[in-house]
Design a protein around this motif. Structure first.
Motif, mmCIF file in Angstrom:
data_model
loop_
_atom_site.group_PDB
_atom_site.id
_atom_site.type_symbol
_atom_site.label_atom_id
_atom_site.label_comp_id
_atom_site.label_asym_id
_atom_site.label_seq_id
_atom_site.Cartn_x
_atom_site.Cartn_y
_atom_site.Cartn_z
ATOM 1 N N VAL A 251 0.929 -1.126 -0.220
ATOM 2 C CA VAL A 251 0.022 -0.083 -0.250
ATOM 3 C C VAL A 251 0.957 1.235 -0.028
ATOM 4 N N ALA A 252 0.606 2.261 -0.903
ATOM 5 C CA ALA A 252 1.267 3.435 -0.687
ATOM 6 C C ALA A 252 0.632 4.360 0.000
ATOM 7 N N LEU A 253 1.515 5.024 1.114
ATOM 8 C CA LEU A 253 1.231 6.131 1.953
ATOM 9 C C LEU A 253 2.345 7.105 1.580
ATOM 10 N N PRO A 254 2.091 7.901 0.572
ATOM 11 C CA PRO A 254 2.954 8.999 0.251
ATOM 12 C C PRO A 254 3.259 10.042 1.258
ATOM 13 N N ASN A 255 1.953 10.459 1.812
ATOM 14 C CA ASN A 255 2.178 11.757 2.648
ATOM 15 C C ASN A 255 2.496 11.424 4.109
ATOM 16 N N THR A 256 2.348 10.128 4.579
ATOM 17 C CA THR A 256 2.702 9.582 5.645
ATOM 18 C C THR A 256 4.307 9.414 5.445
ATOM 19 N N ALA A 257 4.765 9.032 4.309
ATOM 20 C CA ALA A 257 6.106 8.746 4.139
ATOM 21 C C ALA A 257 6.777 10.365 4.190
ATOM 22 N N GLY A 258 6.106 11.270 3.746
ATOM 23 C CA GLY A 258 6.873 12.669 3.510
ATOM 24 C C GLY A 258 6.696 13.323 4.977
ATOM 25 N N THR A 259 5.641 13.102 5.902
ATOM 26 C CA THR A 259 5.572 13.630 7.205
ATOM 27 C C THR A 259 6.796 12.930 7.880
ATOM 28 N N MET A 260 7.092 11.566 7.903
ATOM 29 C CA MET A 260 7.945 11.043 8.648
ATOM 30 C C MET A 260 9.396 11.519 8.328
ATOM 31 N N GLN A 261 9.590 11.827 7.184
ATOM 32 C CA GLN A 261 10.871 12.443 6.595
ATOM 33 C C GLN A 261 10.959 13.847 7.419
ATOM 34 N N LEU A 262 9.845 14.427 7.708
ATOM 35 C CA LEU A 262 9.959 15.930 8.282
ATOM 36 C C LEU A 262 10.309 15.485 9.793
ATOM 37 N N MET A 263 9.940 14.622 10.225
ATOM 38 C CA MET A 263 10.187 14.087 11.650
ATOM 39 C C MET A 263 11.406 13.693 11.955
ATOM 40 N N ASN A 264 11.998 13.007 10.882
ATOM 41 C CA ASN A 264 13.566 12.506 10.898
ATOM 42 C C ASN A 264 14.381 13.960 10.856
ATOM 43 N N ALA A 265 14.072 14.723 10.124
ATOM 44 C CA ALA A 265 14.631 16.223 10.294
ATOM 45 C C ALA A 265 14.681 16.717 11.545
ATOM 46 N N ALA A 266 13.491 16.787 11.991
ATOM 47 C CA ALA A 266 13.275 17.497 13.422
ATOM 48 C C ALA A 266 14.196 16.727 14.409
ATOM 49 N N LEU A 267 14.366 15.557 14.169
ATOM 50 C CA LEU A 267 15.515 14.670 15.332
ATOM 51 C C LEU A 267 16.814 15.136 15.093
ATOM 52 N N ALA A 268 17.155 15.563 13.845
ATOM 53 C CA ALA A 268 18.520 15.660 13.156
ATOM 54 C C ALA A 268 18.553 17.209 13.723
ATOM 55 N N LEU A 269 17.550 17.929 13.941
ATOM 56 C CA LEU A 269 17.813 19.346 14.515
ATOM 57 C C LEU A 269 17.933 19.464 15.882
ATOM 58 N N GLY A 270 17.484 18.405 16.615
ATOM 59 C CA GLY A 270 17.588 18.470 17.811
ATOM 60 C C GLY A 270 15.998 18.610 18.707
ATOM 61 N N ASP A 271 15.187 18.305 17.980
ATOM 62 C CA ASP A 271 13.976 18.430 18.265
ATOM 63 C C ASP A 271 13.168 17.144 18.718
#
Length: 291
Positions: A251-271
């Motif tokens: 199943v494709a969940l493209p927007n879920t994948a995009g939001t998870m990438q933003l959360m990956n970035a948040a962790l990289a920024l220390g958040d």
């Protein structure tokens, strides 16, 4: 009832406290300073999940992730070593629906019933005994557990068989995560366009875009109040569960994948330990509009 409660974190502590206040006999493991008040109120400390399970009619787990549940259930001195036939195990953690079905099957070999009963509502819901509880498992197990659930939550539903509670929770986290991201984008857009995000949010609250997330998390974004009710790193874990399951289901969940990438970035920024409404900080950084 005699209840083993394992997982005295931010959510687990108040949930266990409600059971204790209702005069249930509680057996608890890994007491720290922040959970000492439960022992002071009458909970009995034990040395291992095995010992807790051996003393209990019901075992409740409230743990961070799938490997934690696996270790507590089946690791050395785990629940499976002490649990007796006829005991009910209730996992209120948010973990993999696939692993949940395996755990239930393995415990069924010991004559143990199993419910997956993940929750939504965050720390505030846990403290106010107002959690939403999504349950998978047998009707008999659900009926036995319902009086306990009613001490911890308000909106309690048996969704279906084992694993269906976790599936419902994953679906919940998809909706919450994507809506937080949408609210963050909208308020960032308003800010970059020169409007007052607080006034834009207030205007939107009266229209079709209104939601609990715009109301509560939008307010956090405006007031910059990112002390965690639910941490970004934990929400990222839940979206990872969604994507792992989607991959298995093709199943494709493209927007879920995009939001998870933003959360990956948040962790990289220390958040990672900020509230998930703090995802707006990641979008602001990308837009050159950070604090």
């Amino acid at each position: 009832m005699k209840i083993a409660f394992i997982g005295l974190g931010v959510m687990g502590r108040p949930m266990a406290g409600h059971l204790l206040a209702a005069k249930h006999e509680l057996f608890v493991h890994r007491i720290k300073a922040v959970s000492q008040h439960l022992v002071d109120a009458g909970a009995q400390p034990v040395s291992s999940p095995r010992e807790a399970a051996a003393a209990a009619e019901v075992v409740i787990l409230m743990l961070p992730d799938t490997p934690d549940v696996a270790t507590v259930l089946f690791g050395k001195d785990g629940v499976a070593e002490g649990v007796r036939a006829g005991t009910l195990v209730i996992d209120m953690s948010s973990i993999s629906p696939v692993a949940t079905k395996d755990f239930a099957a393995w415990l069924a070999e010991k004559g143990v019933d199993y419910l997956d009963a993940p929750v939504s509502g965050g720390e505030v819901g846990a403290k106010n005994a107002a959690l939403t509880i999504m349950v998978g498992g047998s009707e008999a197990g659900f009926e036995k557990a319902l009086p306990l659930f009613q001490l911890m939550g308000k909106n309690i539903n048996r969704v279906g068989g084992v694993g269906d509670g976790q599936t419902a929770k994953v679906a919940n986290q998809i909706i919450v995560g994507l809506t937080i991201e949408a609210v963050a984008e909208a308020l960032l857009f308003a800010k970059k366009a020169g409007a007052d995000p607080a006034k834009v949010r207030e205007a939107l609250m009266g229209g079709f875009a209104s939601s609990r997330i715009l109301e509560l998390h939008g307010e956090r974004m405006v007031s910059r109040s990112f002390d965690p009710g639910f941490r970004i790193r934990l929400h990222r874990k839940d979206l990872s569960l969604a994507l792992d399951a989607a991959r298995a289901l093709d199943v494709a969940l493209p927007n879920t994948a995009g939001t998870m990438q933003l959360m990956n970035a948040a962790l990289a920024l220390g958040d990672g330990d900020k509230d998930h409404s703090g995802l707006i900080r990641t979008l602001e950084t990308l837009a050159g509009a950070g604090d």
